[in-house]
Design an enzyme around this catalytic site. Structure first.
Site, PDB file in Angstrom:
ATOM      1  N   HIS A 133     166.352 -57.412  12.027  1.00  0.00           N
ATOM      2  CA  HIS A 133     166.118 -56.410  13.010  1.00  0.00           C
ATOM      3  C   HIS A 133     166.448 -56.931  14.284  1.00  0.00           C
ATOM      4  O   HIS A 133     166.348 -58.049  14.654  1.00  0.00           O
ATOM      5  CB  HIS A 133     164.650 -56.133  13.116  1.00  0.00           C
ATOM      6  CG  HIS A 133     164.089 -54.895  13.768  1.00  0.00           C
ATOM      7  ND1 HIS A 133     164.224 -53.412  12.887  1.00  0.00           N
ATOM      8  CD2 HIS A 133     164.058 -54.385  14.825  1.00  0.00           C
ATOM      9  CE1 HIS A 133     163.981 -52.519  13.660  1.00  0.00           C
ATOM     10  NE2 HIS A 133     163.752 -52.961  14.666  1.00  0.00           N
ATOM     11  N   ASP A 142     153.795 -46.820  13.494  1.00  0.00           N
ATOM     12  CA  ASP A 142     155.041 -46.972  14.444  1.00  0.00           C
ATOM     13  C   ASP A 142     156.016 -46.027  14.564  1.00  0.00           C
ATOM     14  O   ASP A 142     156.459 -45.518  15.720  1.00  0.00           O
ATOM     15  CB  ASP A 142     155.871 -48.140  13.956  1.00  0.00           C
ATOM     16  CG  ASP A 142     157.166 -48.491  14.639  1.00  0.00           C
ATOM     17  OD1 ASP A 142     157.066 -48.608  15.788  1.00  0.00           O
ATOM     18  OD2 ASP A 142     158.031 -48.557  14.079  1.00  0.00           O
ATOM     19  N   ARG A 184     157.120 -43.345  22.893  1.00  0.00           N
ATOM     20  CA  ARG A 184     157.607 -44.460  23.678  1.00  0.00           C
ATOM     21  C   ARG A 184     158.998 -43.933  24.137  1.00  0.00           C
ATOM     22  O   ARG A 184     159.484 -44.151  25.555  1.00  0.00           O
ATOM     23  CB  ARG A 184     157.605 -45.538  23.247  1.00  0.00           C
ATOM     24  CG  ARG A 184     156.316 -46.342  23.131  1.00  0.00           C
ATOM     25  CD  ARG A 184     156.189 -47.723  22.239  1.00  0.00           C
ATOM     26  NE  ARG A 184     157.336 -48.689  23.030  1.00  0.00           N
ATOM     27  CZ  ARG A 184     158.129 -49.419  22.239  1.00  0.00           C
ATOM     28  NH1 ARG A 184     157.904 -49.502  20.902  1.00  0.00           N
ATOM     29  NH2 ARG A 184     158.888 -50.234  22.746  1.00  0.00           N
ATOM     30  N   SER A 235     155.820 -53.005  17.386  1.00  0.00           N
ATOM     31  CA  SER A 235     156.651 -51.992  16.712  1.00  0.00           C
ATOM     32  C   SER A 235     157.580 -52.570  15.489  1.00  0.00           C
ATOM     33  O   SER A 235     157.552 -52.336  14.424  1.00  0.00           O
ATOM     34  CB  SER A 235     157.406 -51.475  17.720  1.00  0.00           C
ATOM     35  OG  SER A 235     158.500 -50.377  17.034  1.00  0.00           O
ATOM     36  N   LYS A 277     156.344 -52.574  11.161  1.00  0.00           N
ATOM     37  CA  LYS A 277     157.235 -52.093  10.128  1.00  0.00           C
ATOM     38  C   LYS A 277     157.907 -52.896   9.121  1.00  0.00           C
ATOM     39  O   LYS A 277     158.044 -52.933   8.036  1.00  0.00           O
ATOM     40  CB  LYS A 277     158.222 -50.872  10.637  1.00  0.00           C
ATOM     41  CG  LYS A 277     159.213 -51.250  11.544  1.00  0.00           C
ATOM     42  CD  LYS A 277     160.184 -50.129  11.943  1.00  0.00           C
ATOM     43  CE  LYS A 277     160.905 -50.410  13.060  1.00  0.00           C
ATOM     44  NZ  LYS A 277     160.345 -50.159  14.230  1.00  0.00           N
TER      45      LYS A 277
END
Ligand code: URA
Length: 434
Positions: A82, A161, A168, A183, A187
């Protein structure tokens, strides 16, 4: 418990206990606490921060807002990757098939555009027909069949999330270490992973502008992962200019496809290979990082990563031909060139400005419910350090609607800096944490 009291407590720098965080996260996920109160809470966190204990608790409740996806029936080591968000950062589309082609099982759970940065889900969905809203059973089946599947957080997986992320995005509360860390990790950890590679961006196009903050973010995420017995490694990488040349959804799919076919930009190729190598190494498919690097390179050069990507696109409903015949992807109807009035060296490119211009022209969202325009975006013609002559084209804006063109062009013009001296080269991979 009253939501307003909890907002005030956080605003005034207090530490929320587990029941209080649970109340907010469960209440918001169920729709019992409204957007406007959670927006205020997020702003309070933005300014007051969170203690390590609050961050762990928040992440736990965000994971538990949905199902934990059990992947034990899928053979193989599961490793995901990520990025904390950048401009032109399409590495997931390249890294995931590279690692999967090497035998890593990649259950990739990604996000949408956030602030001025792009999102993997939006990019993939610019491929006509591509579905990211698979059921958990479909997700598991595809992982067993192909070793790679792309999904997003859903009503079942990390729904907190999903809701907080889109709130956000439109409330100026993105650039916060605890909010980004919870966040991403919620996930990722909602899915049965063995290991995780994080690409923590730093620079003008990242949410963390200073390396010291990027390091704190990396340490926070590595810490959360370790507490849950996961092997986690973070690279801190430069985002002081966009990665590659393409910014915008379908444009980035085209560049990712070219990269998987070995004709991509040097920076994008190099970073993608390094991230894939780290995944292969953490999956223990290669005994050393050096051998993992060789394996990643082999999977790029022998075409197996590209074939894997095409199989996955097909399996998720997309047309794999569009990865070669770009006219099958959404295409913009207009193009505007931005050129430099003077000669010199490109001494800087404000990646955030490029991201904002791309988002303004339609690649991102102003409001939660907005649809993005997959066709639009920006192609850079130069990178930092290159020499340009007066009149050289710096970038092209691809657009479908003219209303915002002038403003986008102005933002873009302001994003390039030209100077008489060649700037010093900047490292792409700055640090490893974990
Ligand atoms: N990526 C995420 O998933 N969440 C963030 O907050 C930032 C980047």
């Amino acid at each position: 418990m009253r939501t307003a009291d909890l907002i005030q407590k956080k605003r005034d720098g207090g530490e929320l206990n587990s029941d209080e965080i649970k109340f907010l996260i469960e209440g918001y996920t169920k729709g019992e606490v409204p957007d406007y109160q959670i927006s205020a809470f997020l702003m309070a966190v933005f300014f007051a921060g969170m203690t390590d204990r609050e961050l762990s608790t928040l992440t736990d409740f965000m994971i538990n807002s949905g199902e934990r996806v059990d992947l034990s029936s899928v053979p193989g080591v599961k490793v995901d990757k990520h990025s904390t968000g950048g401009v032109g950062d399409k590495t997931s589309l390249i890294v995931a098939p590279l690692a999967a082609a090497a035998g890593v099982v990649v259950p990739m759970i990604s996000g949408r555009a956030l602030g001025h940065t792009g999102g993997t889900l939006d990019k993939l969905e610019s491929i006509p027909g591509f579905r990211t809203d698979l059921t958990i059973d479909e997700f598991r089946q595809q992982l067993a069949d192909l070793g790679l599947c792309f999904i997003g957080q859903t009503a079942q997986v990390a729904p907190a999330d999903g809701k907080l992320y889109s709130l956000r995005d439109v409330t100026g509360t993105v650039e916060s270490i605890p909010l980004i860390a919870s966040s991403i990790m919620s996930k990722k950890l909602a899915v049965g992973l063995d290991a995780l590679v994080l690409d923590v961006k730093v620079g003008s196009g990242a949410f963390m502008k200073r390396q010291v903050d990027a390091r704190r973010l990396a340490q926070a995420m590595v810490g959360i992962g370790r507490r849950m017995d996961k092997r986690v490694q973070a690279l801190i990488t430069d985002m002081s200019q966009p990665l590659g040349y393409a910014v915008g959804n379908a444009l980035e799919v085209m560049e990712a496809s070219q990269t998987l076919q070995t004709s991509g930009p040097e920076d994008l190729t190099r970073l993608s290979l390094e991230l894939a190598a780290r995944m292969i190494f953490l999956a223990r498919i290669a005994p050393t990082l050096e051998e993992a690097r060789e394996e990643a390179r082999r999977r790029l050069l022998d075409g197996s990563a590209y074939r894997k990507f095409k199989q996955v696109v097909q399996a998720q409903g997309g047309n794999p031909q569009s990865l070669e015949r770009f006219e099958l992807l959404p295409n913009a109807t207009g193009m505007r060139e931005i050129s430099t009035p003077r000669s010199g060296y490109v001494s800087g490119i404000d990646a955030e400005g490029i991201g904002r211009a791309s988002s303004w022209i339609g690649a991102g969202r102003d409001r939660k419910e907005d649809a993005i325009d997959p066709a639009v975006g920006i192609i850079l013609e130069v990178k930092v350090g290159e020499r340009v002559d007066a009149g050289s084209v710096l970038a092209r804006i691809y657009y479908t609607r003219e209303e915002r063109l002038e403003e986008a062009a102005e933002i873009l013009e302001g994003a390039f800096f030209i100077s008489a001296q060649r700037p010093e080269d900047r490292e792409l991979i700055l640090e490893v944490v974990g």
